[in-house]
Scaffold this motif. Structure first.
Motif, PDB file in Angstrom:
ATOM      1  N   ALA A  51       0.904  59.161 -29.250  1.00 25.85           N
ATOM      2  CA  ALA A  51       2.322  59.210 -29.686  1.00 25.85           C
ATOM      3  C   ALA A  51       3.053  57.854 -29.937  1.00 25.85           C
ATOM      4  CB  ALA A  51       2.988  59.881 -28.328  1.00 25.85           C
ATOM      5  N   LEU A  52       2.291  56.818 -29.290  1.00 24.19           N
ATOM      6  CA  LEU A  52       2.725  55.328 -29.387  1.00 24.19           C
ATOM      7  C   LEU A  52       1.605  54.565 -30.238  1.00 24.19           C
ATOM      8  CD1 LEU A  52       4.911  53.319 -28.619  1.00 24.19           C
ATOM      9  CD2 LEU A  52       3.560  52.838 -26.440  1.00 24.19           C
ATOM     10  N   PHE A  53       0.463  54.672 -30.245  1.00 21.63           N
ATOM     11  CA  PHE A  53      -0.563  53.901 -30.909  1.00 21.63           C
ATOM     12  C   PHE A  53      -1.332  54.605 -31.937  1.00 21.63           C
ATOM     13  CE2 PHE A  53      -0.192  52.701 -26.158  1.00 21.63           C
ATOM     14  CZ  PHE A  53       0.379  51.523 -26.472  1.00 21.63           C
ATOM     15  N   GLU A  54      -1.599  53.991 -32.902  1.00 26.51           N
ATOM     16  CA  GLU A  54      -2.379  54.412 -34.067  1.00 26.51           C
ATOM     17  C   GLU A  54      -3.924  53.935 -33.758  1.00 26.51           C
ATOM     18  OE1 GLU A  54      -1.253  53.650 -38.176  1.00 26.51           O
ATOM     19  OE2 GLU A  54       0.837  53.382 -37.538  1.00 26.51           O
ATOM     20  N   ARG A  55      -4.709  54.367 -34.835  1.00 25.60           N
ATOM     21  CA  ARG A  55      -5.923  54.176 -34.632  1.00 25.60           C
ATOM     22  C   ARG A  55      -6.305  52.554 -34.499  1.00 25.60           C
ATOM     23  NH1 ARG A  55     -10.967  56.345 -37.562  1.00 25.60           N
ATOM     24  NH2 ARG A  55     -12.298  54.514 -38.001  1.00 25.60           N
ATOM     25  N   PRO A  56      -7.017  51.985 -33.484  1.00 26.27           N
ATOM     26  CA  PRO A  56      -7.222  50.675 -33.173  1.00 26.27           C
ATOM     27  C   PRO A  56      -8.027  49.913 -34.339  1.00 26.27           C
ATOM     28  CG  PRO A  56      -8.488  52.067 -31.641  1.00 26.27           C
ATOM     29  CD  PRO A  56      -7.848  52.872 -32.577  1.00 26.27           C
ATOM     30  N   VAL A  57      -7.673  48.553 -34.429  1.00 28.64           N
ATOM     31  CA  VAL A  57      -8.765  47.615 -35.160  1.00 28.64           C
ATOM     32  C   VAL A  57      -9.324  46.877 -34.225  1.00 28.64           C
ATOM     33  CG1 VAL A  57      -8.745  45.872 -36.920  1.00 28.64           C
ATOM     34  CG2 VAL A  57      -7.172  47.782 -37.144  1.00 28.64           C
ATOM     35  N   ILE A  58     -10.693  46.620 -34.443  1.00 28.80           N
ATOM     36  CA  ILE A  58     -11.424  45.854 -33.474  1.00 28.80           C
ATOM     37  C   ILE A  58     -11.986  44.540 -34.187  1.00 28.80           C
ATOM     38  CG2 ILE A  58     -13.452  45.730 -31.977  1.00 28.80           C
ATOM     39  CD1 ILE A  58     -12.919  48.591 -31.424  1.00 28.80           C
ATOM     40  N   ILE A  59     -11.834  43.380 -33.817  1.00 27.57           N
ATOM     41  CA  ILE A  59     -12.341  42.405 -34.704  1.00 27.57           C
ATOM     42  C   ILE A  59     -13.587  41.703 -33.555  1.00 27.57           C
ATOM     43  CG2 ILE A  59     -10.746  40.771 -33.824  1.00 27.57           C
ATOM     44  CD1 ILE A  59     -11.059  39.789 -36.915  1.00 27.57           C
ATOM     45  N   THR A  60     -14.722  41.777 -34.087  1.00 31.05           N
ATOM     46  CA  THR A  60     -16.024  41.125 -33.445  1.00 31.05           C
ATOM     47  C   THR A  60     -16.706  40.503 -34.283  1.00 31.05           C
ATOM     48  OG1 THR A  60     -17.521  41.839 -31.855  1.00 31.05           O
ATOM     49  CG2 THR A  60     -17.103  43.494 -33.657  1.00 31.05           C
ATOM     50  N   ASN A  61     -18.058  40.256 -33.913  1.00 34.70           N
ATOM     51  CA  ASN A  61     -18.917  39.757 -34.796  1.00 34.70           C
ATOM     52  C   ASN A  61     -20.215  40.562 -35.177  1.00 34.70           C
ATOM     53  OD1 ASN A  61     -20.821  38.894 -32.798  1.00 34.70           O
ATOM     54  ND2 ASN A  61     -19.375  37.441 -32.127  1.00 34.70           N
ATOM     55  N   GLU A  84     -16.418  39.337 -38.123  1.00 36.74           N
ATOM     56  CA  GLU A  84     -16.184  37.945 -38.645  1.00 36.74           C
ATOM     57  C   GLU A  84     -17.498  37.375 -38.954  1.00 36.74           C
ATOM     58  OE1 GLU A  84     -13.045  35.797 -35.583  1.00 36.74           O
ATOM     59  OE2 GLU A  84     -14.321  36.732 -34.714  1.00 36.74           O
ATOM     60  N   PRO A  85     -17.567  36.540 -39.882  1.00 37.47           N
ATOM     61  CA  PRO A  85     -18.730  35.985 -40.197  1.00 37.47           C
ATOM     62  C   PRO A  85     -19.034  34.797 -39.366  1.00 37.47           C
ATOM     63  CG  PRO A  85     -17.170  36.002 -42.046  1.00 37.47           C
ATOM     64  CD  PRO A  85     -16.397  36.190 -41.103  1.00 37.47           C
ATOM     65  N   MET A  86     -18.136  34.122 -38.773  1.00 40.26           N
ATOM     66  CA  MET A  86     -18.250  32.936 -37.952  1.00 40.26           C
ATOM     67  C   MET A  86     -17.238  33.060 -36.777  1.00 40.26           C
ATOM     68  SD  MET A  86     -17.136  31.657 -40.673  1.00 40.26           S
ATOM     69  CE  MET A  86     -18.593  31.353 -41.541  1.00 40.26           C
ATOM     70  N   ARG A  87     -17.175  32.360 -35.831  1.00 44.77           N
ATOM     71  CA  ARG A  87     -15.998  32.154 -34.748  1.00 44.77           C
ATOM     72  C   ARG A  87     -15.078  31.124 -35.358  1.00 44.77           C
ATOM     73  NH1 ARG A  87     -20.157  32.642 -30.135  1.00 44.77           N
ATOM     74  NH2 ARG A  87     -20.088  35.002 -29.475  1.00 44.77           N
ATOM     75  N   ARG A  88     -13.955  31.435 -35.468  1.00 42.46           N
ATOM     76  CA  ARG A  88     -12.862  30.616 -35.682  1.00 42.46           C
ATOM     77  C   ARG A  88     -11.877  30.501 -34.624  1.00 42.46           C
ATOM     78  NH1 ARG A  88     -16.060  28.015 -38.290  1.00 42.46           N
ATOM     79  NH2 ARG A  88     -16.132  27.425 -40.240  1.00 42.46           N
TER      80      ARG A  88
END
Length: 470
Positions: A51-61, A84-88
């Motif tokens: 009701a409040l949140f959409e499908r999440p996006v996860i950013i990892t490596n 992510e290709p590398m940590r920034r």
């Protein structure tokens, strides 16, 4: 009617502040520190109300991608997973998440959350999200300011300013981590802990970031536009992402923009940044001792024990942390988190392996664990998930003998394909092309005995691989 919020879960960090449980290849956000779920899973559950949140996006490596999928499956949730290709640092990571959210909706509302934080009162946290949403839609970058439970020196603080709407206030200033005396003064003056979690319209965040560092925002936006798909993951473009400056979102945007706002919240929040924080969040006995695993206390107070397997017995000691894994034991004072940071820095020089990986190594198909090794042999315990299979591979320096102790294995050795049942074994000669898979409905467990002159993982020559590691 307000639009729903896209949760952006930041899951690429490799903190060693909870060493030896947390390590580079299997960091704290994936550990079940409190109960059966990891903090990553708890974070996802916290923002799962459709009701409040959409499908999440996860950013990892790349290193964590299969752990992310496995832990998503365990709690029955799905997400878009960006690699992510590398940590920034958090600046480019959040910018990438915002740019990706815009591919769904150019005015998307985004809630950026760390995957390794604890919130004990989900209802209060969700209420704060609802409270801050109107301010975010109006163009503010909203941070969550936690009502202090004590004069903490391990957190930055926020001085709230004038009212914006409801409980939402402007930010008068951000301040760095204080000493004890200053922290007490901050709490007395009504300052809030800076949780490092934010809510914003994607276009607003990117516009404010662009004012400070146009090149990095363009680099990150290009990396999203040029992203490819790999086994269902969204793989950000390497060359363009690499051009982004490594910087935290606090330094890149929050301390420079005039659009900040803060919503105060009392939700039992912690960033779980030390073993002392774990102890504070844990159930304790009458003497203040907390234990995860087998522990016995005698004439001991305010101690914290975490153990994988061995029984830990403490007698006549106070304020100790003892963490026992299968290849390392930490004994530390409760409150000196900086001491552990210095210790891990030293370990990275003298014994780097114990900061990087556990004896039990997770793989997309399951796990393996070293049981014994010598000059000419190595013994491993291998677990293969139902439907999982290892790469088609060969070795130049070792032969292998597999003994099935649970489940059923399907084994390929050159042209032979054979089913191996419990209490049966099979031999793989040096140089033979082979593969192991689990065709059954239960976990496959086997003991692998290797003999030869070299046992490094770089003696795995992958010919074909479901996970594209060949």
């Amino acid at each position: 009617m307000n639009k729903r919020i896209i949760p952006l879960i930041m899951c690429g960090g490799a903190g060693t502040r909870l060493w030896p449980a947390s390590r580079e290849v299997h960091p704290k956000q994936f550990l079940p520190l409190f109960g059966t779920r990891s903090t990553f899973q708890d974070t996802l559950k916290r923002v799962s109300d459709a009701a409040l949140f959409e499908r999440p996006v996860i950013i990892t490596n790349n290193a964590y991608r299969f752990m992310v999928l496995e832990q998503l499956a365990e709690i029955g949730l799905e997400a878009d997973v960006l690699l992510e290709p590398m940590r920034r640092d958090s600046g480019p990571a959040i910018a990438a998440g915002a740019a990706f959210a815009q591919t769904r909706d150019k005015d998307a509302n985004v809630l950026a959350l760390a995957a390794d934080h604890v919130v004990r009162d989900t209802a209060a946290f969700v209420a704060a999200c609802r409270e801050g949403l109107a301010a975010a839609e109006a163009g503010h970058i909203v941070t969550f300011g936690v009502q202090p439970e004590r004069p903490a020196t391990e957190y930055g603080y926020i001085s709230p300013g004038d009212a914006i709407s409801g409980q939402v206030r402007s930010v008068a200033k951000f301040v760095e981590k204080p000493n004890a005396e200053t922290a007490a003064a901050y709490v007395k003056s009504g300052y809030l802990w800076n949780s490092g979690n934010f809510m914003f319209r994607a276009d607003v965040l990117l516009d404010e970031y662009r004012k400070v560092d146009t090149a990095s925002v363009e680099a990150v936006s290009d990396s999203v536009a040029r992203a490819g798909s790999d086994l269902g993951f969204v793989k950000l473009d390497n060359d363009t992402f690499a051009a982004a400056k490594s910087i935290s979102i606090d330094y890149a945007v929050m301390e420079k923009t005039s659009r900040t706002a803060v919503v105060p919240v009392a939700c039992g929040w912690s960033d779980v940044g030390s073993w002392h924080a774990v102890w504070e969040l844990s159930d304790k006995d009458g003497q203040g001792n907390a234990a995860r695993g087998a522990a016995v206390f005698e004439d001991s107070r305010n101690c914290n024990v975490t153990t994988d397997r061995a029984l830990v017995a403490l007698e006549g000691v106070d304020d100790l942390v003892v963490v026992a894994t299968q290849d390392a034991v930490l004994v530390s004072g409760q409150k000196d988190a900086n001491g552990l940071k210095r210790l891990v820095a030293k370990l990275k020089v003298v014994a780097p392996q114990v900061t990087e990986d556990h004896i039990k190594v997770h793989r997309p198909w399951g796990s393996y664990q070293s049981v014994d090794n010598g000059e000419r042999h190595q013994v491993k315990r291998i677990i293969v998930k139902p439907g999982g299979r290892l790469s088609l591979q060969k070795h130049h320096h070792r032969s292998e003998h597999w003994i099935v102790v649970r489940g059923t294995a399907q084994v390929t050795v050159n042209e032979l394909i054979k089913t191996v049942h419990e209490n049966e074994s099979i031999y793989i000669p040096i140089g033979a092309v082979h593969r192991l898979e689990n065709p059954g409905k239960i976990q496959l467990e086997l003991i692998e005995v290797q003999t030869g002159s070299y046992f490094g993982e770089d003696d795995i020559i992958r010919i074909e691989d479901d996970y594209r590691r060949s």
